[in-house]
Design a protein around this motif. Structure first.
Motif, PDB file in Angstrom:
ATOM      1  N   THR A   1       0.829  -1.246  -0.120  1.00 54.06           N
ATOM      2  CA  THR A   1       0.077   0.040  -0.123  1.00 54.06           C
ATOM      3  C   THR A   1       0.818   1.349   0.041  1.00 54.06           C
ATOM      4  O   THR A   1       0.738   2.209  -0.750  1.00 54.06           O
ATOM      5  CB  THR A   1      -0.908   0.061   1.090  1.00 54.06           C
ATOM      6  OG1 THR A   1      -1.650  -1.307   1.003  1.00 54.06           O
ATOM      7  CG2 THR A   1      -1.909   1.171   1.116  1.00 54.06           C
ATOM      8  N   ASN A   2       1.922   1.301   0.915  1.00 57.13           N
ATOM      9  CA  ASN A   2       2.902   2.412   0.913  1.00 57.13           C
ATOM     10  C   ASN A   2       3.450   2.726  -0.386  1.00 57.13           C
ATOM     11  O   ASN A   2       3.745   3.760  -0.780  1.00 57.13           O
ATOM     12  CB  ASN A   2       3.736   2.370   2.240  1.00 57.13           C
ATOM     13  CG  ASN A   2       4.389   3.490   2.336  1.00 57.13           C
ATOM     14  OD1 ASN A   2       3.893   4.794   1.919  1.00 57.13           O
ATOM     15  ND2 ASN A   2       5.653   3.454   2.943  1.00 57.13           N
ATOM     16  N   GLU A   3       4.022   1.565  -1.130  1.00 57.01           N
ATOM     17  CA  GLU A   3       4.638   1.619  -2.106  1.00 57.01           C
ATOM     18  C   GLU A   3       3.796   2.136  -3.292  1.00 57.01           C
ATOM     19  O   GLU A   3       4.525   2.729  -4.247  1.00 57.01           O
ATOM     20  CB  GLU A   3       5.752   0.304  -2.513  1.00 57.01           C
ATOM     21  CG  GLU A   3       6.620   0.333  -3.767  1.00 57.01           C
ATOM     22  CD  GLU A   3       7.290  -0.944  -3.862  1.00 57.01           C
ATOM     23  OE1 GLU A   3       7.637  -1.217  -4.858  1.00 57.01           O
ATOM     24  OE2 GLU A   3       7.687  -1.576  -2.949  1.00 57.01           O
ATOM     25  N   ALA A   4       2.600   1.578  -3.233  1.00 56.77           N
ATOM     26  CA  ALA A   4       1.811   1.694  -4.610  1.00 56.77           C
ATOM     27  C   ALA A   4       1.252   3.213  -4.432  1.00 56.77           C
ATOM     28  O   ALA A   4       1.106   3.808  -5.505  1.00 56.77           O
ATOM     29  CB  ALA A   4       0.893   0.586  -4.931  1.00 56.77           C
ATOM     30  N   PHE A   5       0.654   3.397  -3.244  1.00 52.86           N
ATOM     31  CA  PHE A   5      -0.214   4.467  -3.257  1.00 52.86           C
ATOM     32  C   PHE A   5       0.487   5.802  -2.297  1.00 52.86           C
ATOM     33  O   PHE A   5      -0.150   6.860  -2.287  1.00 52.86           O
ATOM     34  CB  PHE A   5      -1.390   4.256  -2.646  1.00 52.86           C
ATOM     35  CG  PHE A   5      -2.230   3.016  -3.203  1.00 52.86           C
ATOM     36  CD1 PHE A   5      -2.267   3.094  -4.435  1.00 52.86           C
ATOM     37  CD2 PHE A   5      -2.645   1.842  -2.446  1.00 52.86           C
ATOM     38  CE1 PHE A   5      -2.930   2.130  -5.401  1.00 52.86           C
ATOM     39  CE2 PHE A   5      -3.289   0.891  -3.078  1.00 52.86           C
ATOM     40  CZ  PHE A   5      -3.536   0.976  -4.286  1.00 52.86           C
ATOM     41  N   GLY A   6       1.590   5.385  -1.509  1.00 48.45           N
ATOM     42  CA  GLY A   6       2.192   6.436  -0.936  1.00 48.45           C
ATOM     43  C   GLY A   6       1.375   6.739   0.724  1.00 48.45           C
ATOM     44  O   GLY A   6       1.760   7.845   1.302  1.00 48.45           O
ATOM     45  N   VAL A   7       0.500   5.737   0.797  1.00 44.95           N
ATOM     46  CA  VAL A   7      -0.154   5.855   2.130  1.00 44.95           C
ATOM     47  C   VAL A   7      -0.062   4.508   3.019  1.00 44.95           C
ATOM     48  O   VAL A   7       0.382   3.442   2.260  1.00 44.95           O
ATOM     49  CB  VAL A   7      -1.430   6.306   2.209  1.00 44.95           C
ATOM     50  CG1 VAL A   7      -1.710   7.653   1.450  1.00 44.95           C
ATOM     51  CG2 VAL A   7      -2.351   5.227   1.273  1.00 44.95           C
ATOM     52  N   THR A   8      -0.097   4.544   4.204  1.00 47.18           N
ATOM     53  CA  THR A   8      -0.093   3.254   4.925  1.00 47.18           C
ATOM     54  C   THR A   8      -1.690   2.470   4.778  1.00 47.18           C
ATOM     55  O   THR A   8      -2.395   3.397   4.427  1.00 47.18           O
ATOM     56  CB  THR A   8      -0.155   3.660   6.616  1.00 47.18           C
ATOM     57  OG1 THR A   8      -1.206   4.377   6.953  1.00 47.18           O
ATOM     58  CG2 THR A   8       1.136   4.315   6.804  1.00 47.18           C
ATOM     59  N   TRP A   9      -1.475   1.360   5.238  1.00 46.02           N
ATOM     60  CA  TRP A   9      -2.828   0.669   4.776  1.00 46.02           C
ATOM     61  C   TRP A   9      -3.888   1.011   6.065  1.00 46.02           C
ATOM     62  O   TRP A   9      -5.064   1.077   5.498  1.00 46.02           O
ATOM     63  CB  TRP A   9      -2.701  -1.024   5.237  1.00 46.02           C
ATOM     64  CG  TRP A   9      -4.108  -1.560   5.279  1.00 46.02           C
ATOM     65  CD1 TRP A   9      -4.577  -2.000   6.548  1.00 46.02           C
ATOM     66  CD2 TRP A   9      -5.151  -1.836   4.434  1.00 46.02           C
ATOM     67  NE1 TRP A   9      -5.728  -2.619   6.329  1.00 46.02           N
ATOM     68  CE2 TRP A   9      -5.994  -2.379   5.077  1.00 46.02           C
ATOM     69  CE3 TRP A   9      -5.065  -1.680   2.980  1.00 46.02           C
ATOM     70  CZ2 TRP A   9      -7.203  -2.846   4.330  1.00 46.02           C
ATOM     71  CZ3 TRP A   9      -6.249  -1.952   2.167  1.00 46.02           C
ATOM     72  CH2 TRP A   9      -7.185  -2.683   3.102  1.00 46.02           C
ATOM     73  N   THR A  10      -3.401   1.470   7.119  1.00 53.84           N
ATOM     74  CA  THR A  10      -4.365   1.949   8.138  1.00 53.84           C
ATOM     75  C   THR A  10      -5.237   2.932   7.380  1.00 53.84           C
ATOM     76  O   THR A  10      -6.268   3.225   7.859  1.00 53.84           O
ATOM     77  CB  THR A  10      -3.375   2.252   9.382  1.00 53.84           C
ATOM     78  OG1 THR A  10      -3.143   0.936   9.846  1.00 53.84           O
ATOM     79  CG2 THR A  10      -4.473   2.881  10.509  1.00 53.84           C
ATOM     80  N   GLN A  11      -4.386   4.253   6.719  1.00 53.02           N
ATOM     81  CA  GLN A  11      -4.994   5.471   6.482  1.00 53.02           C
ATOM     82  C   GLN A  11      -5.663   5.191   5.139  1.00 53.02           C
ATOM     83  O   GLN A  11      -6.887   5.748   4.958  1.00 53.02           O
ATOM     84  CB  GLN A  11      -3.652   6.342   6.064  1.00 53.02           C
ATOM     85  CG  GLN A  11      -4.170   7.709   5.527  1.00 53.02           C
ATOM     86  CD  GLN A  11      -5.088   8.339   6.651  1.00 53.02           C
ATOM     87  OE1 GLN A  11      -4.485   8.566   7.693  1.00 53.02           O
ATOM     88  NE2 GLN A  11      -6.216   8.921   6.322  1.00 53.02           N
TER      89      GLN A  11
END
Length: 72
Positions: free
Chosen positions: A39-49
């Motif tokens: 999630t962080n790598e693809a979208f630049g956000v944490t999964w939690t966010q």
């Protein structure tokens, strides 16, 4: 409800980030990245966010659909 929720979430991700990034996200997880790493790598956000943002979007969509009953 899990299939309906998953389908809706993938739609949200596609609308927010685009289909290419969604496919990248799925590919990252298929190749061993954790949910949060992908999630962080693809979208630049944490999964939690991302999960919070998606859930918030459901609340917003629900509020738009509810009749106002003449109240403003």
């Amino acid at each position: 409800y899990v299939y309906t929720q998953g389908h809706q979430m993938l739609g949200y991700i596609s609308e927010r980030f685009g289909r290419t990034k969604r496919t990248t996200w799925l590919r990252l997880m298929a190749n061993g990245k954790s949910l949060d790493e992908a999630t962080n790598e693809a979208f630049g956000v944490t999964w939690t966010q991302l999960d919070k943002d998606w859930r918030d979007s459901l609340t917003e969509a629900n509020e738009k659909e509810e009749p106002s009953n003449g109240k403003t």
